[in-house]
Design an enzyme around this catalytic site. Structure first.
Site, PDB file in Angstrom:
ATOM      1  N   GLU A 103     -11.936 -55.914 -36.522  1.00 30.37           N
ATOM      2  CA  GLU A 103     -12.950 -56.788 -37.092  1.00 30.37           C
ATOM      3  C   GLU A 103     -14.231 -56.001 -37.307  1.00 30.37           C
ATOM      4  O   GLU A 103     -14.446 -54.988 -36.645  1.00 30.37           O
ATOM      5  CB  GLU A 103     -13.196 -58.008 -36.205  1.00 30.37           C
ATOM      6  CG  GLU A 103     -13.756 -57.720 -34.826  1.00 30.37           C
ATOM      7  CD  GLU A 103     -14.121 -58.992 -34.090  1.00 30.37           C
ATOM      8  OE1 GLU A 103     -14.867 -59.814 -34.675  1.00 30.37           O
ATOM      9  OE2 GLU A 103     -13.673 -59.157 -32.957  1.00 30.37           O
ATOM     10  N   CYS A 129       3.455 -55.333 -47.831  1.00 32.75           N
ATOM     11  CA  CYS A 129       3.361 -54.853 -49.213  1.00 32.75           C
ATOM     12  C   CYS A 129       3.320 -55.976 -50.241  1.00 32.75           C
ATOM     13  O   CYS A 129       3.188 -55.721 -51.438  1.00 32.75           O
ATOM     14  CB  CYS A 129       4.525 -53.921 -49.527  1.00 32.75           C
ATOM     15  SG  CYS A 129       4.471 -52.389 -48.566  1.00 32.75           S
TER      16      CYS A 129
END
Length: 340
Positions: A103, A129
């Site tokens: 984060e 992906c």
């Protein structure tokens, strides 16, 4: 079929797609030269990456280049090509796999770099992906609902660290051929950034209509490909089989509502020659309509679809039909049709 796995859009257009690639080219021969002691110990012939995967080279970030700055440049190019100013953007979705920190989100730095307004929603969407196609669909949904007028969807991948870590581990390991092949896919990865801009079709009549598509999941295979910055471990055969079965199943399910048998281009996720050939055969595609970038860029994760589309866009003309096809480890698949 129950659920929300099929969607159609009435008023969404792809306005532009752009890519920024690293300047450093790393050949497969160079990687195998580094791995020479391991290959010799395991009695594996050189040329493995080119012979098995069809990957001749890939891009890596050079000194002074960063994936975030490249992704910002891709976004700036896409906005300029679309004729959309940053203050008109209502949404930014980052779909990359790689990230420097847990984060904050990658999106916040890109939001700042693109100088988007405070009113622009921004967040990450991670789905291996498949993330970029998911991001396009999510952005299209928000445009269709009237929440926003324009969206930027980006993906920036940095395969450099994971490849270095993998090479070091393989050189230090006394593992078997099977152990080596579990990490083989990591050696095919490449780095790069891409961005797309979407908007309302009625405001952009020259845009490329986003018509809709399907998504399907086979999450019983969620442990076939597991990765982190330290390494990616894959059961390649089972992953290929499971992925193909999922794509074929989704394709057959979609055939009742969509006719994708004669598209102008099939822009598929770029993995390897084996994956591309297997997909072409399994679904019965015209191989000449399936452009490939993996031989020179490698597998650039979720960025591979927009990078390939960006490379191919100049060969497309008005009213061409384009199908984006993605598969992400997990397993998930999505197909999204564009009317060029």
């Amino acid at each position: 079929m129950a659920g929300n796995a099929t969607v159609r859009f009435e008023n969404v257009a792809l306005l532009s797609v752009a890519s920024v690639l690293p300047s450093r080219v790393t050949t497969s021969d160079h990687i195998e030269a580094q791995l020479a002691p391991a290959l010799e110990r395991l009695k594996l012939r050189s040329g493995l990456l080119r012979r098995v995967a069809g990957v001749n080279e890939r891009r890596n970030w050079a000194e002074g280049e960063t994936v975030d700055s490249a992704t910002v440049r891709a976004g700036q190019r896409a906005l300029a090509d679309a004729g959309v100013s940053p203050d008109e953007v209502g949404l930014l979705i980052n779909t990359s796999v790689t990230r420097m920190n847990l984060e904050p989100s990658v999106a916040v730095g890109l939001h700042h770099g693109l100088e988007l307004p405070s009113s622009a929603v921004n967040f990450d969407v991670a789905n291996a992906c498949l993330g970029f196609i998911n991001g396009l669909s999510l952005a299209a949904t928000m445009i269709e609902s009237g929440q926003i007028r324009h969206a930027v969807v980006v993906a920036g991948e940095n395969a450099d660290d994971i490849q270095v870590n993998t090479i070091d581990r393989l050189l230090a390991s006394n593992g078997s051929r099977d152990d080596f092949m579990q990490e083989f896919a990591t050696l095919t990865l490449g780095s790069g950034s891409a961005a797309a801009v979407l908007g309302r079709a009625d405001e952009h009549p020259n845009g490329h209509r986003v018509l809709g598509g399907v998504t399907r999941a086979a999450t019983q295979f969620h442990q076939l490909c597991v990765g982190s910055v330290d390494g990616m471990f894959t059961d390649a055969k089972a992953l290929l089989k499971g992925g193909l079965n999922l794509v074929v199943s989704a394709w057959k399910d979609a055939s009742t509502e969509w006719n994708w048998s004669s598209m102008t281009r099939y822009i598929t996720h770029q993995v390897s020659s084996i994956h591309t050939s297997s997909l072409v055969k399994a679904v019965g595609l015209d191989r000449s309509r399936v452009p490939t970038t993996f031989p020179t860029y490698g597998n650039v994760g979720p960025a591979s679809v927009p990078i390939t589309l960006a490379d191919e866009q100049h060969a497309l003309k008005r009213d061409d039909r384009v199908l984006l096809v993605g598969v992400g480890s997990g397993l998930n698949t999505a197909m999204l049709e564009l009317a060029w």
